[in-house]
Write an enzyme that holds these catalytic residues in place. Structure first.
Site, PDB file in Angstrom:
ATOM      1  N   HIS A 112     111.036  73.517 101.460  1.00 56.78           N
ATOM      2  CA  HIS A 112     111.415  74.653 100.617  1.00 56.78           C
ATOM      3  C   HIS A 112     112.937  74.791 100.496  1.00 56.78           C
ATOM      4  O   HIS A 112     113.706  74.238 101.306  1.00 56.78           O
ATOM      5  CB  HIS A 112     110.835  75.949 101.184  1.00 56.78           C
ATOM      6  N   GLU A 125     104.618  77.112 108.516  1.00 60.28           N
ATOM      7  CA  GLU A 125     105.595  76.673 109.500  1.00 60.28           C
ATOM      8  C   GLU A 125     105.061  76.844 110.924  1.00 60.28           C
ATOM      9  O   GLU A 125     104.175  77.663 111.186  1.00 60.28           O
ATOM     10  CB  GLU A 125     106.902  77.466 109.334  1.00 60.28           C
TER      11      GLU A 125
END
Length: 202
Positions: A8, A81
């Site tokens: 990202h 994550e």
């Protein structure tokens, strides 16, 4: 099949060196610019589907690519994550200061020891296996796809895919970078074609 592993774009916590983990931190302005440049760079890498972590920083990044290429975006929870528990929101220096013993135990045996309230390396590995199984089933191993996730998770996912390649260990890639891997569904072999490509951000 080509697999594009994408981290990202930048967040404010990235700049501060703070561990984000499961915290749902959005892209900052620089991150949104990075995501737009990334989406443009992906024009040269046509895909049929995008698989993304549901956390907003990854989803925002993936949406820009999906919109530009007009392809389906699939949210996959195992791509979130790594969960760092009480260490989230802290820098590594602060963790070393506040949790010296816990950090030492985790560093020595991350497979079985987790950060306080976080997850172990074994748990992360299992998530990577689950994510790949889902992607493989959806694509049949014959479609070029992008996978948008996070620094630590992508490092572990890469290590899982390349587990039979000596020297291809866990590494953190840059924000909005592209790592390209080829996959042969007949031999089930993976080959690195490009790693941490970020020239589109300059």
């Amino acid at each position: 099949m080509k697999i594009y592993l994408i981290r990202h774009g930048q967040t404010d916590w990235n700049i501060a060196g703070m561990i984000q983990g499961s915290h749902d931190i959005p892209l900052n302005e620089t991150g949104r610019i990075q995501a737009r440049k990334l989406a443009e760079a992906m024009d040269e890498r046509p895909i049929t589907k995008i698989f993304s972590s549901p956390l907003i920083r990854a989803a925002e990044t993936a949406q820009m690519i999906a919109k530009r290429q007009k392809v389906e975006l699939c949210s996959i929870k195992p791509l979130v994550e790594v969960e760092f528990g009480k260490w989230e929101g802290l820098t590594w220096a602060e963790i070393e200061n506040q949790f010296p013993e816990e950090l030492k135990r985790w560093t020595m045996n991350p497979q079985e020891v987790s950060p306080p309230g976080g997850e172990t390396l074994t748990s992360i590995r299992n998530r990577c296996v689950e994510a790949w199984k889902t992607i493989r089933e959806i694509t049949g191993g014959n479609e070029d796809v992008a996978i948008v996730s996070h620094g630590a998770t992508l490092g572990h996912f890469y290590s899982f895919l390349m587990s039979n390649k000596p020297g291809e260990d866990h590494k953190i890639v840059e924000n909005a970078s592209i790592t390209t891997i080829s996959y042969d569904p007949l031999t089930e072999e993976f080959h690195l074609l490009e790693r941490n490509e970020s020239s589109h951000l300059k």
